[in-house]
Motif scaffolding. Structure first.
Motif, PDB file in Angstrom:
ATOM      1  N   ARG A   3       0.863  -1.197   0.000  1.00 31.02           N
ATOM      2  CA  ARG A   3       0.000   0.000   0.000  1.00 31.02           C
ATOM      3  C   ARG A   3       0.885   1.228   0.000  1.00 31.02           C
ATOM      4  NH1 ARG A   3      -3.154   3.729  -0.705  1.00 31.02           N
ATOM      5  NH2 ARG A   3      -5.198   3.978   0.255  1.00 31.02           N
ATOM      6  N   PHE A   4       0.725   2.075  -1.014  1.00 34.01           N
ATOM      7  CA  PHE A   4       1.487   3.320  -1.132  1.00 34.01           C
ATOM      8  C   PHE A   4       0.555   4.493  -0.873  1.00 34.01           C
ATOM      9  CE2 PHE A   4       2.676   7.066  -3.473  1.00 34.01           C
ATOM     10  CZ  PHE A   4       4.032   7.201  -3.264  1.00 34.01           C
ATOM     11  N   ILE A   5       1.013   5.446  -0.054  1.00 35.36           N
ATOM     12  CA  ILE A   5       0.221   6.657   0.167  1.00 35.36           C
ATOM     13  C   ILE A   5       1.115   7.758   0.711  1.00 35.36           C
ATOM     14  CG2 ILE A   5      -0.447   6.093   2.549  1.00 35.36           C
ATOM     15  CD1 ILE A   5      -3.244   7.291   1.819  1.00 35.36           C
ATOM     16  N   ARG A   6       0.819   9.000   0.308  1.00 37.56           N
ATOM     17  CA  ARG A   6       1.522  10.138   0.895  1.00 37.56           C
ATOM     18  C   ARG A   6       1.012  10.362   2.319  1.00 37.56           C
ATOM     19  NH1 ARG A   6       0.208  14.753  -2.583  1.00 37.56           N
ATOM     20  NH2 ARG A   6      -0.875  13.391  -4.017  1.00 37.56           N
ATOM     21  N   ALA A   7       1.899  10.760   3.203  1.00 37.12           N
ATOM     22  CA  ALA A   7       1.535  10.922   4.610  1.00 37.12           C
ATOM     23  C   ALA A   7       0.375  11.889   4.790  1.00 37.12           C
ATOM     24  CB  ALA A   7       2.754  11.391   5.407  1.00 37.12           C
ATOM     25  N   THR A   8       0.390  12.994   4.048  1.00 32.65           N
ATOM     26  CA  THR A   8      -0.680  13.980   4.183  1.00 32.65           C
ATOM     27  C   THR A   8      -2.033  13.400   3.779  1.00 32.65           C
ATOM     28  OG1 THR A   8      -0.089  14.799   1.974  1.00 32.65           O
ATOM     29  CG2 THR A   8       0.784  16.011   3.876  1.00 32.65           C
ATOM     30  N   LEU A   9      -2.043  12.550   2.744  1.00 28.09           N
ATOM     31  CA  LEU A   9      -3.296  11.933   2.309  1.00 28.09           C
ATOM     32  C   LEU A   9      -3.769  10.886   3.303  1.00 28.09           C
ATOM     33  CD1 LEU A   9      -2.795  11.509  -1.558  1.00 28.09           C
ATOM     34  CD2 LEU A   9      -4.107  13.256  -0.333  1.00 28.09           C
ATOM     35  N   MET A  10      -2.831  10.163   3.908  1.00 27.26           N
ATOM     36  CA  MET A  10      -3.225   9.172   4.900  1.00 27.26           C
ATOM     37  C   MET A  10      -3.932   9.841   6.071  1.00 27.26           C
ATOM     38  SD  MET A  10      -0.951   6.526   7.205  1.00 27.26           S
ATOM     39  CE  MET A  10      -0.437   7.834   8.341  1.00 27.26           C
ATOM     40  N   TRP A  11      -3.349  10.929   6.572  1.00 28.52           N
ATOM     41  CA  TRP A  11      -3.989  11.612   7.691  1.00 28.52           C
ATOM     42  C   TRP A  11      -5.315  12.243   7.283  1.00 28.52           C
ATOM     43  CZ3 TRP A  11       1.605  12.712   8.753  1.00 28.52           C
ATOM     44  CH2 TRP A  11       2.058  11.955   9.843  1.00 28.52           C
ATOM     45  N   ARG A  12      -5.404  12.677   6.043  1.00 25.02           N
ATOM     46  CA  ARG A  12      -6.669  13.237   5.556  1.00 25.02           C
ATOM     47  C   ARG A  12      -7.747  12.151   5.525  1.00 25.02           C
ATOM     48  NH1 ARG A  12      -5.841  16.134   0.056  1.00 25.02           N
ATOM     49  NH2 ARG A  12      -4.250  17.127   1.335  1.00 25.02           N
ATOM     50  N   GLU A  13      -7.371  10.964   5.060  1.00 23.26           N
ATOM     51  CA  GLU A  13      -8.330   9.848   5.028  1.00 23.26           C
ATOM     52  C   GLU A  13      -8.753   9.455   6.434  1.00 23.26           C
ATOM     53  OE1 GLU A  13      -7.660   6.343   2.745  1.00 23.26           O
ATOM     54  OE2 GLU A  13      -6.727   7.423   1.070  1.00 23.26           O
ATOM     55  N   LEU A  14      -7.790   9.380   7.346  1.00 17.95           N
ATOM     56  CA  LEU A  14      -8.116   9.001   8.726  1.00 17.95           C
ATOM     57  C   LEU A  14      -9.002  10.058   9.385  1.00 17.95           C
ATOM     58  CD1 LEU A  14      -4.636   7.590   9.832  1.00 17.95           C
ATOM     59  CD2 LEU A  14      -6.747   6.280   9.538  1.00 17.95           C
ATOM     60  N   TYR A  15      -8.704  11.333   9.121  1.00 14.22           N
ATOM     61  CA  TYR A  15      -9.508  12.414   9.695  1.00 14.22           C
ATOM     62  C   TYR A  15     -10.944  12.344   9.186  1.00 14.22           C
ATOM     63  CZ  TYR A  15     -11.141  17.155  10.709  1.00 14.22           C
ATOM     64  OH  TYR A  15     -11.876  18.238  11.156  1.00 14.22           O
ATOM     65  N   ALA A  16     -11.111  12.160   7.870  1.00 13.97           N
ATOM     66  CA  ALA A  16     -12.453  12.104   7.279  1.00 13.97           C
ATOM     67  C   ALA A  16     -13.210  10.871   7.767  1.00 13.97           C
ATOM     68  CB  ALA A  16     -12.349  12.079   5.753  1.00 13.97           C
ATOM     69  N   SER A  17     -12.497   9.788   8.033  1.00 15.82           N
ATOM     70  CA  SER A  17     -13.171   8.547   8.441  1.00 15.82           C
ATOM     71  C   SER A  17     -13.817   8.674   9.818  1.00 15.82           C
ATOM     72  CB  SER A  17     -12.171   7.389   8.449  1.00 15.82           C
ATOM     73  OG  SER A  17     -11.221   7.530   9.507  1.00 15.82           O
TER      74      SER A  17
END
Length: 244
Positions: free
Chosen positions: A131-145
Motif C-alpha cells: 500500500r502506497f500513500i503520501r503521509a498527508t493523504l493518509m492523515w486526511r483519510e483518517l480524519y475524514a473517516s
C-alpha cells in the motif's frame, strides 16, 4: 475427444491460457515427440503463468502507486557506490522476510519516491500486498473517516499491508491525534510487516515533528531502530528534466 469439446471444457473451467495455447502446444508435442505428461505440463505452465500475471496486476492496482516506477527506470549512477549497493541489496527483498523497515531521506528531487515505489513494485512481484500513500493523504483519510465512524476500517487497510509505503513524511509538524495515529500504526506493524518512509528530513530531526517527546520516542524506537537508512544526495531529477 473433439477439439471443440475440449476447448469448451477448458473455457468452462476458466483455463483461458490453455485455450489460447492448446493448438500451439499440440503442434509442439508432435514436432518434438513429447509424451502426454510433458504436453500437459507445458499447458499447465501456460495457465500458471497467466494466473501469476493476473495476480501481480491485481497487487499493483491495489498498491495505488502514483506512478509505475521500477528499478529499470532508476538511474543508480548518480549515487555513491555504497548507496547503489544498498539499493541492490534491498531489491532482493530480504527486509520483507525479516519484517524490517526502510527510511529513505534526502532533498527534494533526489529519487526518494521513485526508489520507494520501485521497492514496492518488486515486493508485488514477490507476492506481497503493498500500500502506497503520501503521509498527508493518509492523515486526511483518517480524519475524514472519523466523521462517518469508519476510522477502524480505514486504519485496518494500512496496518494489514505486508509493505506500507509512507511517502513525504514530515512536511509539517503533527497534531496530537496524528502523532497518536502514527504511533499506533508503527506499533501494529512492528515485527509483523514492513514500512518504507520517505522524508526530506533526516531521522534525527523527526522528534521535532511530534507535539511531545514520549510519543516521539516510542514511535521512533520501533520504526527507526529496525530500519535500513539511506540518505540520497545527488542533483535533482526534476532539475534535469526542466525545460530549457
Amino acid at each position: 475427444m473433439e477439439k471443440n469439446t475440449l476447448l469448451g471444457q477448458l473455457k468452462k473451467l476458466s483455463l483461458f491460457a490453455m485455450v489460447d495455447t492448446l493448438e500451439t502446444r499440440a503442434e509442439q508435442a508432435i514436432e518434438e515427440g513429447l509424451s502426454h505428461q510433458e504436453w500437459l505440463s507445458l499447458l499447465l505452465q501456460d495457465e500458471q503463468e497467466r494466473r501469476d500475471n493476473q495476480a501481480l496486476q491485481r497487487r499493483i492496482t491495489l498498491a495505488k502507486f502514483e506512478h509505475l516506477q521500477t528499478f529499470e527506470g532508476l538511474d543508480l549512477s548518480c549515487y555513491p557506490l555504497k548507496v547503489q549497493q544498498k539499493m541492490r541489496d534491498l531489491k532482493c527483498g530480504h527486509y520483507l522476510e525479516a519484517k524490517q523497515n526502510i527510511i529513505i531521506m534526502g532533498p527534494t528531487g533526489t529519487g526518494k519516491t521513485h526508489l520507494a515505489q520501485a521497492l514496492g513494485h518488486d515486493a508485488c512481484r514477490q507476492g506481497k500486498n503493498v500500500r502506497f500513500i503520501r503521509a498527508t493523504l493518509m492523515w486526511r483519510e483518517l480524519y475524514a473517516s472519523r466523521a462517518v465512524n469508519k476510522w477502524e476500517q480505514v486504519f485496518k487497510k494500512f496496518k494489514q499491508a505486508d509493505l506500507l509505503i509512507l511517502d513525504d513524511f514530515g512536511l509539517s509538524a503533527m497534531s496530537h491525534t496524528q502523532a497518536e495515529e502514527i504511533y499506533e500504526l508503527v506499533a501494529e506493524c512492528y515485527q509483523k510487516s514492513s514500512i518504507i518512509v520517505t522524508s526530506n528530513r533526516v531521522v534525527e530531526h523527526w522528534i521535532e515533528l511530534f507535539p511531545e517527546a514520549t510519543t516521539a520516542n516510542a514511535t521512533l524506537d520501533r520504526l527507526a531502530n529496525n530500519a535500513h537508512q539511506l540518505l540520497l544526495e545527488c542533483e535533482s531529477y526534476r532539475k534535469k528534466t526542466r525545460p530549457a
